[in-house]
Write an enzyme that holds these catalytic residues in place. Structure first.
Site, PDB file in Angstrom:
ATOM      1  CG  ASN A  40      -1.984   1.051   1.252  1.00 39.83           C
ATOM      2  OD1 ASN A  40      -1.917   2.071   0.470  1.00 39.83           O
ATOM      3  ND2 ASN A  40      -2.773   1.168   2.234  1.00 39.83           N
ATOM      4  NE  ARG A  65      -6.366   1.307  -0.017  1.00 40.96           N
ATOM      5  CZ  ARG A  65      -6.079   2.383   0.778  1.00 40.96           C
ATOM      6  NH1 ARG A  65      -4.998   2.878   1.214  1.00 40.96           N
ATOM      7  NH2 ARG A  65      -7.597   3.141   0.644  1.00 40.96           N
ATOM      8  CG  HIS A  74     -13.482   2.589   3.252  1.00 35.46           C
ATOM      9  ND1 HIS A  74     -14.083   3.315   4.138  1.00 35.46           N
ATOM     10  CD2 HIS A  74     -12.263   2.976   3.584  1.00 35.46           C
ATOM     11  CE1 HIS A  74     -13.391   4.223   5.028  1.00 35.46           C
ATOM     12  NE2 HIS A  74     -12.037   3.938   4.619  1.00 35.46           N
ATOM     13  NE  ARG A  83     -11.151  12.085   4.120  1.00 35.08           N
ATOM     14  CZ  ARG A  83     -10.877  10.753   4.181  1.00 35.08           C
ATOM     15  NH1 ARG A  83     -12.061   9.869   3.980  1.00 35.08           N
ATOM     16  NH2 ARG A  83      -9.729  10.271   3.854  1.00 35.08           N
ATOM     17  CD  GLU A 116      -9.200  -2.112   3.921  1.00 32.96           C
ATOM     18  OE1 GLU A 116      -9.223  -1.196   3.120  1.00 32.96           O
ATOM     19  OE2 GLU A 116      -8.771  -1.579   5.168  1.00 32.96           O
TER      20      GLU A 116
END
Ligand code: ADP
Length: 414
Positions: free
Chosen positions: A7, A98, A188, A249, A395
């Site tokens: 990643n 990823r 996601h 956020r 993940e």
């Protein structure tokens, strides 16, 4: 098969080395051989490497780019420091990346070819910070491991490519979709897909019987409506800013406030974007922190009013999304919690589900409190019409499994 899962961010690299194959896939016995991360790539980098036995190893060393970072990592994997996790780098059979944005081009994980690389490049407009970093990771892996080692791209957006137009179109002039690809993509995806697949396995349902709402609540937060195994709606949109309240956020808001606040506060477009992405959410409301654990502590120990408010807004927004997805899907079998908050905080799960009793959702508080620290299971009471589950996400494992399936040509169940 040994899969190096990468990643890669603009100045970071996270990795896991996973051993997987048909048997391990079937029995859920994939092995995690090592994991870690390198931060501040481009300068005096800080690395944290974790072998499968023993504590983490930390240090700093100048690493000018991703290529040298990967070289450093591979040297460690084959050295005595890691307990020689690998005898040689030739034991890495494949690399799984990823990749943040696949746009409308990539609907599933793919073997990286020059065409795929161009496709990722073509989506840079949609993810200007992330896709270039992902491409640098792909180039670095090719240089260091050689072109003979297959590389696979697993996209954050791919799982949501099954959204129907009524869920992905914004009610703005249609040309903006046609000309500039402005639509809901959702993110996601790997996490939502992983927990949906795990829920299926735990409840022994078929893909067609999988009608659930998954809530990934970490620093970033998103909800996903999954009907007959497909993602049919999700709360993040054109970017990850939309939807639930997150650590920093804002999630949903009235777009008209942008101009108003910009004028009143004298902020540029860029500064507004920073305000909504970095200074809002839990941090913005509380004025204290983006970290849910700390907020809960503040609320408990100091009865901090704004910490409580931030938690209430967070739970209320998530509950509203559950309600709207239940309406959109015509009901569901379960809500599945995942991500750092979803996996660990019984209090937040209760806060979100509180008020859903009218439609037959009852939590079992003993089960709810038991399912923390990586423990998965059902947390709703016997006889609850809508079930609730906690399923820790993974993940990296899904990326490794996808990589195995793509390289060996095994069909992907999701
Ligand atoms: P990321 O999205 O960066 O991967 P995580 O999924 O690890 O992040 O989630 C981080 C969030 O999870 C933080 O807000 C953290 O406070 C929260 N969290 C972790 N453990 C707990 C806990 N026991 N109770 C409440 N919140 C928790």
């Amino acid at each position: 098969m040994n899969v190096l899962v990468l990643n890669v961010g603009s100045s970071s690299l996270k990795f896991q080395l996973v051993r997987t194959d048909d048997d391990r896939l079937l029995n859920n016995t994939d092995e995690r051989l090592a994991k870690g991360m390198v931060e501040r790539v481009g300068g005096e980098a800080i690395y944290t490497y974790q072998p499968s036995v023993g504590g983490p190893q930390r240090g700093s060393i100048p690493l000018p780019d991703h290529r040298s970072t990967l070289g450093h990592l591979l040297t460690w994997l084959t050295s005595d420091d890691s307990g020689a996790v690998l005898g040689s780098i030739g034991e890495i059979d494949a690399v799984g990346h990823r990749v943040v944005h696949g746009g409308e081009l990539f609907k599933k994980s793919v073997l990286i070819t020059p065409d795929v690389q161009r496709g990722i490049e073509n989506n840079i407009d949609l993810a200007p910070l992330h896709n270039p970093a992902n491409l640098r990771g792909i180039a670095a892996a090719r240089e260091v491991l050689g072109a003979g080692v297959p590389q696979v791209a697993v996209f954050d957006t791919a799982f949501h490519q099954t959204l129907p137009p009524q869920a992905y179109l914004y009610a703005i002039p249609y040309q903006l979709y046609r000309r500039h690809s402005v639509r809901r993509y959702g993110f996601h995806g790997t996490s939502h897909r992983y927990v949906a697949a795990r829920w299926r396995k735990l409840t022994e349902r078929s893909r067609e019987e999988t009608n659930i709402i998954t809530l990934h609540l970490g620093n970033g937060c998103s909800a996903c409506a999954i009907a007959a195994g497909d993602s049919v709606d999700t709360s993040m949109g054109f970017t990850p800013l939309e939807g639930l309240v997150m650590g920093t956020r804002s999630g949903d808001l009235d777009p008209a406030l942008l101009e108003h606040v910009a004028v009143k506060e004298g902020l540029s477009q860029r500064e507004m974007s920073t305000l909504l992405n970095k200074h809002s959410g839990l941090l913005g409301i509380s004025g204290l922190t983006n970290d849910m654990r700390e907020l809960l502590q503040e609320a408990d120990e100091n009865d901090d009013r704004r910490a409580r408010l931030a938690i209430e807004v967070f739970c209320y927004r998530a509950r509203k999304y559950i309600g709207s997805y239940l309406a959109a899907m015509g009901g569901a079998q379960a809500i599945v919690f995942t991500g750092g908050i979803g996996e660990n905080s019984a209090r937040i799960r209760t806060g979100i589900c509180d008020g859903l009793q009218w439609m037959g959702m009852t939590l079992d508080e003993t089960r709810n409190h038991y399912c923390t620290d990586g423990r998965e299971g059902i947390i709703s009471a016997e006889g609850s019409r809508l079930d609730a589950w906690v399923i820790p996400t993974d993940e990296e494992l899904l990326i490794a499994r996808d990589c195995y399936r793509v390289v060996t040509g095994t069909p992907t169940p999701f």
